[in-house]
Design a protein around this motif. Sequence first.
Motif, PDB file in Angstrom:
ATOM      1  N   PRO A  57       0.818  -3.375  -1.999  1.00 62.83           N
ATOM      2  CA  PRO A  57      -0.479  -2.952  -1.232  1.00 62.83           C
ATOM      3  C   PRO A  57      -0.685  -4.192  -0.302  1.00 62.83           C
ATOM      4  N   VAL A  58      -1.223  -3.837   0.971  1.00 61.75           N
ATOM      5  CA  VAL A  58      -1.512  -4.720   1.948  1.00 61.75           C
ATOM      6  C   VAL A  58      -3.015  -5.106   1.636  1.00 61.75           C
ATOM      7  N   HIS A  59      -3.092  -6.401   1.211  1.00 62.33           N
ATOM      8  CA  HIS A  59      -4.365  -7.057   0.881  1.00 62.33           C
ATOM      9  C   HIS A  59      -5.112  -7.466   2.046  1.00 62.33           C
ATOM     10  N   ILE A  60      -6.509  -7.926   1.751  1.00 65.04           N
ATOM     11  CA  ILE A  60      -7.138  -8.733   2.906  1.00 65.04           C
ATOM     12  C   ILE A  60      -6.961  -9.815   3.417  1.00 65.04           C
ATOM     13  N   GLY A  61      -6.216 -10.609   2.361  1.00 65.75           N
ATOM     14  CA  GLY A  61      -5.402 -11.964   2.942  1.00 65.75           C
ATOM     15  C   GLY A  61      -4.325 -11.596   4.092  1.00 65.75           C
ATOM     16  N   ASN A  62      -3.570 -10.468   3.935  1.00 72.50           N
ATOM     17  CA  ASN A  62      -2.802 -10.037   4.741  1.00 72.50           C
ATOM     18  C   ASN A  62      -3.311  -9.687   6.155  1.00 72.50           C
TER      19      ASN A  62
END
Length: 519
Positions: free
Chosen positions: A32-37
Amino acid sequence: MHWAYKIAERLIEKYPEKEVFTCASGISPSGPVHIGNFREVVTTYFVVKALESYGKKTRFIFSWDDFDRFRKVPQNVPASYEKYIGLPYSDVPDPLGKSTYAEYFQWQFEHSLTRFDIDPEFIYQTEQYRSGRYESYIWLAVEKRREIYDILMQFKTGEQKEEEREEFYPITLYCEDCGKDSTDIQMVVLERREVVYRCVCTRNQRKILSNRHQIKLNWKVDWAMRWKLEDVVFEPGGRDHSSETGSYNVSKVIAKEIFQYEAPDYAAYDFIRLKGADVKMSSSAGNVLTLDDLFKIYSPELILFLFAKYQPEMSFHIGLDEDVLRNYVEFDRYQLAFNKGQLKDDFIISALKLACAKVHTKEPSFNQIAGIYPLVHFQLDALQRVLNTADEKYSLDELRMVSDRVEEWVKKYNKHRVINVNEQPNQTYYASLPRQEQEHLQKFVDLIKGDIELPAEALMTHIYAICAQEDKKEMKANQKALFQNIYKLLLNEKSGPRLSLLISALGIKKVVELIDFRR
């Protein structure tokens, strides 16, 4: 000046004849692409917007590194996926059985970006490698493999070994039989572009690669190659790539000495953490917050503003506690001041512009709804009626824009904010009050029991007037005590929603029942 505009001005000065400014970002779809990414993408997005504000043409590219190997099974993926370790992400099946592992997470993130109107040119690295687009660069890197080894060793503390240098190849090879990268390159015949390798799947028997599109450049060479091929002038990178011996500085030298290309301008960004967690977000570790999670609480404009208001090199936390209220209050205050021409902070003005912020004249405030919605048991029509009494008229669709976020925030992250109305009058508390405070409460009851129905603002004026006296300091103290006593008798709290709305939500009958002790 905002950091995005500083970078834009630096690029314009550096490339005065450049017709199109290509700005890049990229992510590996490991989970899952997270908000850090997301900080990778949004940093580039802000620089693109700043360049465009100066009248420059831009090309915003986003690379999906889906030809990277599947390294580790994330916590939210079945443990049986361990058998796919070593395959490219694009060859691992989708956990839902609909497409591929890479496409599953790519689609989720791409769909999220549309909520911001962020529309980069997506480049899928599997397609690029298997199309043969990179082939000439791959063979150039193989031809100059010893020079690349020397560059890599400049950034390492170990001694350079001639035997190791002779055996070094700056490529990874996916086996034609098992599809994995569990291979060992034995030799390369450049004239025939022939690769001889071994793989554990065939007990290390020597094989000659027939499909050259199974080859991938190693990361630091790959990054430098893409800068050259796409003519990239700006790309950010995480803190882990930005140290003195990190990927950027290594790739910078490779770009110059191997591909004769000056590395793009660079901005290092720090990690974003979940409030209360001491480690960075990681898809494999499962401690992630995705954009879709964030959309359930925050508006897209506010999310962009949260990223725009911090320098890229600054770490910050995303919290889903009372920080949510503080963030909404700050954002609304800045927007209102900006639209009235009263905001003087140039950095914040630029951050608002980059976030496409604007006043939503038909949208109630998050904080106001957060105070009322739990009181009416999350009933949307009841919320509408309460707001109507304050002459704040919204359609159900307009309310739903905010109420859904409030409900998610309260029920999932802040259950303590579910407001419970006292079931019985608190005689003990009332009896403990000074005589004057009891009299003020009695006047309040008489006011709301009156025959004349007052508009919300007029009602509040009359409530404040209950404590009117010449000594202003004492008057304010009495007013504060009156409000605290009302909230305590109604909710067993010292504060609560705006009083006029609370009265409307509970109904006068219920309020009188809990506060009138003269019966």
